[in-house]
Design a protein around this motif. Structure first.
Motif, PDB file in Angstrom:
ATOM      1  N   LEU A 116       0.856  -1.039  -0.124  1.00 54.03           N
ATOM      2  CA  LEU A 116       0.212   0.198   0.023  1.00 54.03           C
ATOM      3  C   LEU A 116       0.993   1.296  -0.111  1.00 54.03           C
ATOM      4  O   LEU A 116       1.954   1.397   0.818  1.00 54.03           O
ATOM      5  CB  LEU A 116      -0.880  -0.012   1.157  1.00 54.03           C
ATOM      6  CG  LEU A 116      -1.896   1.222   1.366  1.00 54.03           C
ATOM      7  CD1 LEU A 116      -2.868   1.398   0.305  1.00 54.03           C
ATOM      8  CD2 LEU A 116      -2.519   1.233   2.640  1.00 54.03           C
ATOM      9  N   THR A 117       0.725   1.990  -0.907  1.00 58.34           N
ATOM     10  CA  THR A 117       1.375   3.534  -1.065  1.00 58.34           C
ATOM     11  C   THR A 117       0.734   4.232   0.125  1.00 58.34           C
ATOM     12  O   THR A 117      -0.437   4.904  -0.128  1.00 58.34           O
ATOM     13  CB  THR A 117       1.191   4.002  -2.023  1.00 58.34           C
ATOM     14  OG1 THR A 117       1.642   3.080  -3.497  1.00 58.34           O
ATOM     15  CG2 THR A 117       1.892   5.237  -2.345  1.00 58.34           C
ATOM     16  N   VAL A 118       1.576   4.950   1.203  1.00 58.04           N
ATOM     17  CA  VAL A 118       1.046   5.511   2.114  1.00 58.04           C
ATOM     18  C   VAL A 118       1.849   6.618   2.293  1.00 58.04           C
ATOM     19  O   VAL A 118       3.135   6.929   2.161  1.00 58.04           O
ATOM     20  CB  VAL A 118       1.052   4.835   3.513  1.00 58.04           C
ATOM     21  CG1 VAL A 118       0.351   5.686   4.582  1.00 58.04           C
ATOM     22  CG2 VAL A 118       0.337   3.557   3.379  1.00 58.04           C
ATOM     23  N   THR A 119       1.199   8.009   2.457  1.00 57.50           N
ATOM     24  CA  THR A 119       2.038   9.066   2.891  1.00 57.50           C
ATOM     25  C   THR A 119       1.609   9.689   3.880  1.00 57.50           C
ATOM     26  O   THR A 119       0.393   9.513   4.643  1.00 57.50           O
ATOM     27  CB  THR A 119       1.635  10.276   1.998  1.00 57.50           C
ATOM     28  OG1 THR A 119       0.307  10.584   1.560  1.00 57.50           O
ATOM     29  CG2 THR A 119       2.376   9.801   0.294  1.00 57.50           C
ATOM     30  N   VAL A 120       2.401  10.261   4.664  1.00 59.16           N
ATOM     31  CA  VAL A 120       2.112  10.836   6.196  1.00 59.16           C
ATOM     32  C   VAL A 120       2.262  12.458   6.309  1.00 59.16           C
ATOM     33  O   VAL A 120       3.342  12.885   5.828  1.00 59.16           O
ATOM     34  CB  VAL A 120       2.925  10.033   7.350  1.00 59.16           C
ATOM     35  CG1 VAL A 120       2.654  10.589   8.792  1.00 59.16           C
ATOM     36  CG2 VAL A 120       2.570   8.669   7.163  1.00 59.16           C
TER      37      VAL A 120
ATOM     38  N   ALA B 159      -3.115   5.766   0.105  1.00 56.69           N
ATOM     39  CA  ALA B 159      -3.853   6.349   1.441  1.00 56.69           C
ATOM     40  C   ALA B 159      -2.927   7.322   1.842  1.00 56.69           C
ATOM     41  O   ALA B 159      -1.541   7.600   1.414  1.00 56.69           O
ATOM     42  CB  ALA B 159      -3.749   5.155   2.406  1.00 56.69           C
ATOM     43  N   ARG B 160      -3.545   8.283   2.673  1.00 58.22           N
ATOM     44  CA  ARG B 160      -2.852   9.449   3.109  1.00 58.22           C
ATOM     45  C   ARG B 160      -3.345   9.644   4.846  1.00 58.22           C
ATOM     46  O   ARG B 160      -4.406   9.673   5.048  1.00 58.22           O
ATOM     47  CB  ARG B 160      -2.985  10.877   2.351  1.00 58.22           C
ATOM     48  CG  ARG B 160      -2.499  11.949   2.845  1.00 58.22           C
ATOM     49  CD  ARG B 160      -2.658  13.346   2.270  1.00 58.22           C
ATOM     50  NE  ARG B 160      -4.227  13.503   2.299  1.00 58.22           N
ATOM     51  CZ  ARG B 160      -4.641  14.718   2.813  1.00 58.22           C
ATOM     52  NH1 ARG B 160      -3.880  15.868   3.012  1.00 58.22           N
ATOM     53  NH2 ARG B 160      -6.008  14.903   2.829  1.00 58.22           N
ATOM     54  N   VAL B 161      -2.221   9.609   5.380  1.00 62.71           N
ATOM     55  CA  VAL B 161      -2.461   9.864   6.927  1.00 62.71           C
ATOM     56  C   VAL B 161      -2.106  11.299   7.307  1.00 62.71           C
ATOM     57  O   VAL B 161      -0.857  11.748   7.029  1.00 62.71           O
ATOM     58  CB  VAL B 161      -1.794   8.682   7.816  1.00 62.71           C
ATOM     59  CG1 VAL B 161      -1.837   8.913   9.205  1.00 62.71           C
ATOM     60  CG2 VAL B 161      -2.196   7.444   7.596  1.00 62.71           C
TER      61      VAL B 161
END
Length: 471
Positions: A327-331, A368-370
């Motif tokens: 999963l590609t996730v940015t924070v 997804a983005r957190v």
């Protein structure tokens, strides 16, 4: 006991039985209780419309038959026909009074026709064709709404009255309709009883299904609260241990401490140890696995019994593990980061963890983005994902991820919102209020959490079961 006493006792029992039977019959059939016919499932007023049309046909047909073939005056024949048709309409709301009205209309019509009947024409008697149809409708509507005993009582009295009128009273030169009428009445009553039993069975099944769903939701809620309590116990137990150690060490940090100080510190330490003992006792109950007890679910969260509970300092490891799963996730972090209460740290971490797990399960191929927003009055956590590019695999489980997130937010007097976005993505947004000092920042600066936290490879456990993402 003498023979006279036995006769007296037997007569009393028979009299009591007769009184009971008569009282039951009176209670069942001598009532004006309103019992409206329920609307149809497909077309709401379809049954009522059919009955009204049939009543109109009975009114016209019975009046013509009684007037033209029965020899009655037109006005009197219309009144008798109105009694039969009116009983059909009345049976839609008051079935028992409608049955009495239909039976009375038959008696009045039979008596009137018998009085003018001659030898030149055979008339259908005591039930006319239209009157027979009307009474069939009335008995069917009655059997659909009253208990089986009441339906059988009405059928029995109808057969008895028909037998008395046709068999005992009789008339001249007529075509008997009593035998055919009783057979048709019995068939209709049996049909109505069967349909009523089927409807009641379906209603009970729907109620049982609803109760089962409510019980499953209640059990899921209790499991989530138990898991949250276990995690919070670790946080509270850690602070109680620190208080105990500090109270034990404090006298050695002061030269010549007074006896009062030593006594107070010893009391603090004893209270902390007692509270810690009680917490551990409660934890033993919460963490006990009872797979053989009905209604319980073993703890399959994967957390070690004494593992430290995660905080936002481990968010980088969580994100890295999620990225490793594909999963590609940015924070992103906004605002001035500061020290948060342990409960807020734990709840924020678990909400992010569950939200990312949901993206992996229900939105394959999405990104997804957190986003963490540090506010003076609390912490806002937003987890969004884009539209999935692949069809998710079927998931099985209790489906209580959103429930757990809501419980964590509610525990802190916060709020949580989960909704589908217009572009096909999904949003989980939580606000967790804090009571801390907003002017006490940490040593960290507000930059990307993935670089702000050491990326160790500790594997995180999800504690989740698959769920429907619809809030």
């Amino acid at each position: 006991m003498s023979r006279l006493d036995g006769v007296t006792t037997g007569g009393s029992e028979r009299a009591a039985g007769t009184r009971w039977w008569w009282g039951t019959l009176r209670d069942d059939l001598w009532t004006t209780k309103v019992d409206p016919l329920p609307p149809s499932t497909w077309l709401r007023w379809l049954p009522h419309g059919i009955v009204f049309l049939a009543a109109l046909g009975v009114l016209l047909g019975d009046a013509a038959q009684l007037g033209d073939n029965g020899g009655l005056d037109g006005e009197f024949a219309f009144l008798v026909a109105l009694g039969h048709s009116g009983a059909m309409v009345l049976a839609l709301w008051r079935p028992v009074p409608a049955w009495w009205l239909s039976l009375a209309a038959m008696l009045v019509g039979a008596a009137a026709v018998r009085a003018v009947m001659d030898d030149g024409y055979k008339f259908t008697w005591p039930w006319t064709a239209a009157g027979l149809i009307a009474h069939l409708f009335v008995l069917l509507l009655l059997a659909l709404r009253v208990r089986t005993r009441v339906s059988l009582e009405a059928l029995g009295l109808t057969a008895l009255v028909t037998y008395v009128v046709q068999g005992l009273v009789g008339a001249r030169n007529y075509q008997p309709t009593g035998q055919v009428a009783v057979v048709l009445f019995a068939v209709v009553v049996v049909l109505g009883i069967a349909l009523r039993g089927r409807r009641e069975a379906r209603t009970q099944l729907a109620e049982q299904t609803s109760l089962t769903a409510e019980e499953r939701a209640r059990r899921t809620l209790l499991e989530e609260r138990s898991r949250i309590a276990r995690e919070l116990h670790d946080v509270v137990a850690h602070h109680m241990s620190v208080i105990s150690i500090q109270a034990q060490v404090a006298p050695h940090l002061v030269e010549n401490p007074s006896d009062e100080l030593k006594e107070n510190l010893e009391g603090i330490r004893e209270n902390a140890l007692e509270a810690l003992t009680e917490l551990r006792r409660v934890l033993g109950v919460l963490r006990s696995e009872t797979p053989d007890v009905p209604g319980t679910t073993p703890d399959r969260g994967g957390t070690a019994p004494h593992a430290p509970q995660p905080t936002l300092d481990r968010l980088g490891a969580l994100v890295e593990n999620t990225r490793a799963a594909g999963l590609t996730v940015t924070v992103e972090q906004e605002g001035r980061r500061r020290t948060l209460p342990p409960g807020v740290e734990l709840s924020a971490y678990r909400i992010v963890q569950e939200a990312l797990s949901n993206v992996l399960r229900h939105a394959p191929g999405a990104t997804a983005r957190v986003r963490l927003v540090h506010l003076p009055i609390g912490l806002r956590v937003d987890v969004t994902n884009t539209r999935p590019t692949r069809i998710p695999a079927p998931s099985q489980g209790a489906g209580h991820g959103l429930l757990g997130m809501r419980e964590r937010a509610a525990m802190l007097d916060g709020s949580l919102r989960a909704e589908r976005l217009p572009d096909g993505g999904y949003l989980v947004s939580a606000f967790l209020p804090t009571d801390g000092d907003p002017d006490r920042p940490t040593d960290d600066s507000p930059h990307d959490a993935a670089h702000d936290i050491p990326h160790h490879s500790t594997h995180h456990s999800t504690h989740h079961s698959p769920e429907d993402r619809t809030p």
